[in-house]
Motif scaffolding. Structure first.
Motif, PDB file in Angstrom:
ATOM      1  N   PRO A  11       0.808  -1.219   0.000  1.00 44.33           N
ATOM      2  CA  PRO A  11       0.000   0.000   0.000  1.00 44.33           C
ATOM      3  C   PRO A  11       0.844   1.274   0.000  1.00 44.33           C
ATOM      4  N   ASP A  12       0.399   2.244  -0.795  1.00 41.10           N
ATOM      5  CA  ASP A  12       1.009   3.566  -0.753  1.00 41.10           C
ATOM      6  C   ASP A  12       0.086   4.475   0.071  1.00 41.10           C
ATOM      7  N   THR A  13       0.435   5.746   0.127  1.00 42.02           N
ATOM      8  CA  THR A  13      -0.344   6.642   0.977  1.00 42.02           C
ATOM      9  C   THR A  13      -1.786   6.761   0.485  1.00 42.02           C
ATOM     10  N   ASP A  14      -1.993   6.726  -0.833  1.00 45.90           N
ATOM     11  CA  ASP A  14      -3.365   6.803  -1.350  1.00 45.90           C
ATOM     12  C   ASP A  14      -4.165   5.567  -0.931  1.00 45.90           C
ATOM     13  N   SER A  15      -3.562   4.404  -1.030  1.00 46.85           N
ATOM     14  CA  SER A  15      -4.287   3.173  -0.662  1.00 46.85           C
ATOM     15  C   SER A  15      -4.682   3.175   0.814  1.00 46.85           C
ATOM     16  N   VAL A  74     -10.305   0.097  -2.981  1.00 50.30           N
ATOM     17  CA  VAL A  74      -9.911   1.456  -3.337  1.00 50.30           C
ATOM     18  C   VAL A  74      -8.521   1.431  -3.972  1.00 50.30           C
ATOM     19  N   ASP A  75      -8.314   2.336  -4.913  1.00 53.11           N
ATOM     20  CA  ASP A  75      -6.996   2.545  -5.528  1.00 53.11           C
ATOM     21  C   ASP A  75      -6.512   1.357  -6.370  1.00 53.11           C
ATOM     22  N   HIS A  76      -7.398   0.431  -6.717  1.00 52.23           N
ATOM     23  CA  HIS A  76      -7.049  -0.670  -7.627  1.00 52.23           C
ATOM     24  C   HIS A  76      -8.313  -1.453  -7.965  1.00 52.23           C
ATOM     25  N   ASP A  96     -11.590   4.250  -7.611  1.00 51.36           N
ATOM     26  CA  ASP A  96     -10.224   4.114  -8.132  1.00 51.36           C
ATOM     27  C   ASP A  96      -9.910   5.211  -9.146  1.00 51.36           C
ATOM     28  N   HIS A  97      -8.651   5.238  -9.541  1.00 52.33           N
ATOM     29  CA  HIS A  97      -8.225   6.178 -10.596  1.00 52.33           C
ATOM     30  C   HIS A  97      -7.207   5.515 -11.527  1.00 52.33           C
ATOM     31  N   HIS A  98      -7.279   4.184 -11.628  1.00 51.00           N
ATOM     32  CA  HIS A  98      -6.399   3.456 -12.548  1.00 51.00           C
ATOM     33  C   HIS A  98      -7.215   2.872 -13.697  1.00 51.00           C
ATOM     34  N   LYS A  99      -6.504   2.256 -14.635  1.00 50.94           N
ATOM     35  CA  LYS A  99      -7.205   1.506 -15.673  1.00 50.94           C
ATOM     36  C   LYS A  99      -8.076   0.463 -14.984  1.00 50.94           C
ATOM     37  N   CYS A 118      -5.575  10.849  -8.173  1.00 53.21           N
ATOM     38  CA  CYS A 118      -5.549  10.186  -6.872  1.00 53.21           C
ATOM     39  C   CYS A 118      -6.950   9.710  -6.488  1.00 53.21           C
ATOM     40  N   THR A 119      -7.023   8.541  -5.859  1.00 55.85           N
ATOM     41  CA  THR A 119      -8.323   8.042  -5.387  1.00 55.85           C
ATOM     42  C   THR A 119      -8.971   9.034  -4.420  1.00 55.85           C
ATOM     43  N   CYS A 120      -8.165   9.694  -3.613  1.00 56.02           N
ATOM     44  CA  CYS A 120      -8.721  10.609  -2.608  1.00 56.02           C
ATOM     45  C   CYS A 120      -9.380  11.830  -3.253  1.00 56.02           C
ATOM     46  N   SER A 148       1.067  13.158  -2.778  1.00 57.16           N
ATOM     47  CA  SER A 148       1.957  12.034  -3.052  1.00 57.16           C
ATOM     48  C   SER A 148       1.716  11.470  -4.449  1.00 57.16           C
ATOM     49  N   ASP A 149       0.468  11.147  -4.756  1.00 57.83           N
ATOM     50  CA  ASP A 149       0.176  10.519  -6.052  1.00 57.83           C
ATOM     51  C   ASP A 149       0.456  11.458  -7.229  1.00 57.83           C
ATOM     52  N   THR A 150       0.263  12.754  -7.034  1.00 57.16           N
ATOM     53  CA  THR A 150       0.506  13.695  -8.143  1.00 57.16           C
ATOM     54  C   THR A 150       1.930  14.254  -8.104  1.00 57.16           C
TER      55      THR A 150
HETATM   56 MG    MG Z   1      -3.534   6.174  -6.121  1.00 54.19          MG
END
Ligand code: MG
Ligand code: MG
Ligand code: MG
Length: 309
Positions: A11-15, A74-76, A96-99, A118-120, A148-150
């Motif tokens: 997990p990253d900070t967004d997750s 979230v985030d995936h 989410d914000h990915h493919k 970013c998901t947030c 972080s994500d941006t």
């Molecule tokens: Mg993210």
């Protein structure tokens, strides 16, 4: 029934922040929800640790197996990044914000995926749509996740929506200087002293299935490449070990956040495929790609194209 809200593996900070943010929103709307993550608190990446500490939030509980559980992702939305046995869980939401990944469901679910940084940022909008006030500490974590994500708005994934969300969240969180917050986070995330090479490789790492080829991509965001000059051979060793464990390719993006580019370190069964994907020529074990900041928007799509996905 409790909904477990979970971000991707490693997990990253967004997750982490999005799991907390979504669980808090769901609870405010009368649902039984709890934020979880695929890591123990002490294995959480150093940036996320700093963020949770700064805003006084507890790390979510660790989840290792999704079987029989009701899960919000979230985030995936990739099975490869979800908790084990996700196929035996009931996925009830994806934010989410990915493919779009390969998760499928038997029932209609809530899906809110947007092409933002970013998901947030998506969550910030969901709070507003539902007229729920974001608690100050949660707003702080969501704010940090967007920065972080941006990469503090420098990533090509950053949109006007992300900037607008930061402007709103900083007020709620009581953060005046978001650049200073980002630098504190960057310091934590780019600290390499005393960290095992394998832990550095996996600090921000994802596996992808590309036309039957398992491809791993790690990323270290650095203030300068000098930070890793002395440990390049050790990182390469960790990458080789990881590739030998059933992967076609392992890439490590050494991203210079100040110069805004990436030195791409390559361990692959087919180095020419990677050179072709990025229009580069290996100089030893890596090559510099000007302007490359984003795994999601730059590295992964180029790799997928090269793999015929
Ligand atoms: Mg993210
Ligand atoms: Mg993420
Ligand atoms: Mg990231």
């Amino acid at each position: 029934m409790t909904t477990y809200v979970c971000g991707h593996s490693n997990p990253d900070t967004d997750s982490v922040a999005a799991a907390i943010g979504y669980a808090t929103l769901a609870k405010a709307m009368g649902e039984d929800a709890v934020a979880v993550m695929q890591s123990s608190a002490d294995k959480l990446n150093p940036e996320s640790q700093v963020v949770l500490e700064k805003f006084g939030l507890a790390a979510p509980e660790e989840i290792t197996d999704a079987a029989g559980k009701q899960i919000a992702l979230v985030d995936h939305s990739d099975i490869a990044q979800a908790p084990a046995n996700i196929g035996d869980a009931e996925v009830v939401a994806i934010v989410d914000h990915h493919k779009v990944g390969d998760i499928t469901t038997n029932n209609p679910i809530l899906v809110n995926c947007q092409p933002v940084g970013c998901t947030c940022t998506v969550l910030n909008e969901m709070y507003k749509l539902n007229n729920v006030e974001i608690p100050k500490d949660v707003a702080g974590a969501m704010l940090a996740a967007i920065l972080s994500d941006t990469v503090n708005f420098k990533s090509p994934t950053c949109t006007d929506k992300d900037k607008a969300a930061v402007a709103e969240l900083k007020v709620i969180a009581g953060v005046e200087d978001t650049d200073a917050l980002f630098m504190d986070m960057l310091k934590a995330k780019s600290a390499v002293d005393g960290v095992a090479p394998m832990d550095l490789l996996f600090r921000d790492y994802k596996d992808f299935d590309m036309n039957g080829k398992k491809m791993g991509v790690g990323q270290l965001e650095l203030a300068t490449l000098d930070q890793v000059a002395a440990i390049r051979d050790d990182l390469l060793g960790a990458m080789k070990e990881t590739q030998a464990d059933g992967r076609h390719t392992v890439l490590l993006m050494l991203t210079d956040v100040v110069k805004e580019g990436t030195d791409l370190v390559v361990v692959s069964e087919d180095p020419a495929l990677i050179e072709g994907a990025f229009n580069g020529k290996l100089d030893g074990t890596s090559f510099w790609i000007d302007g490359m900041m984003s795994r999601k928007k730059q590295t992964v799509p180029a790799l997928q194209k090269a793999c015929g996905c």
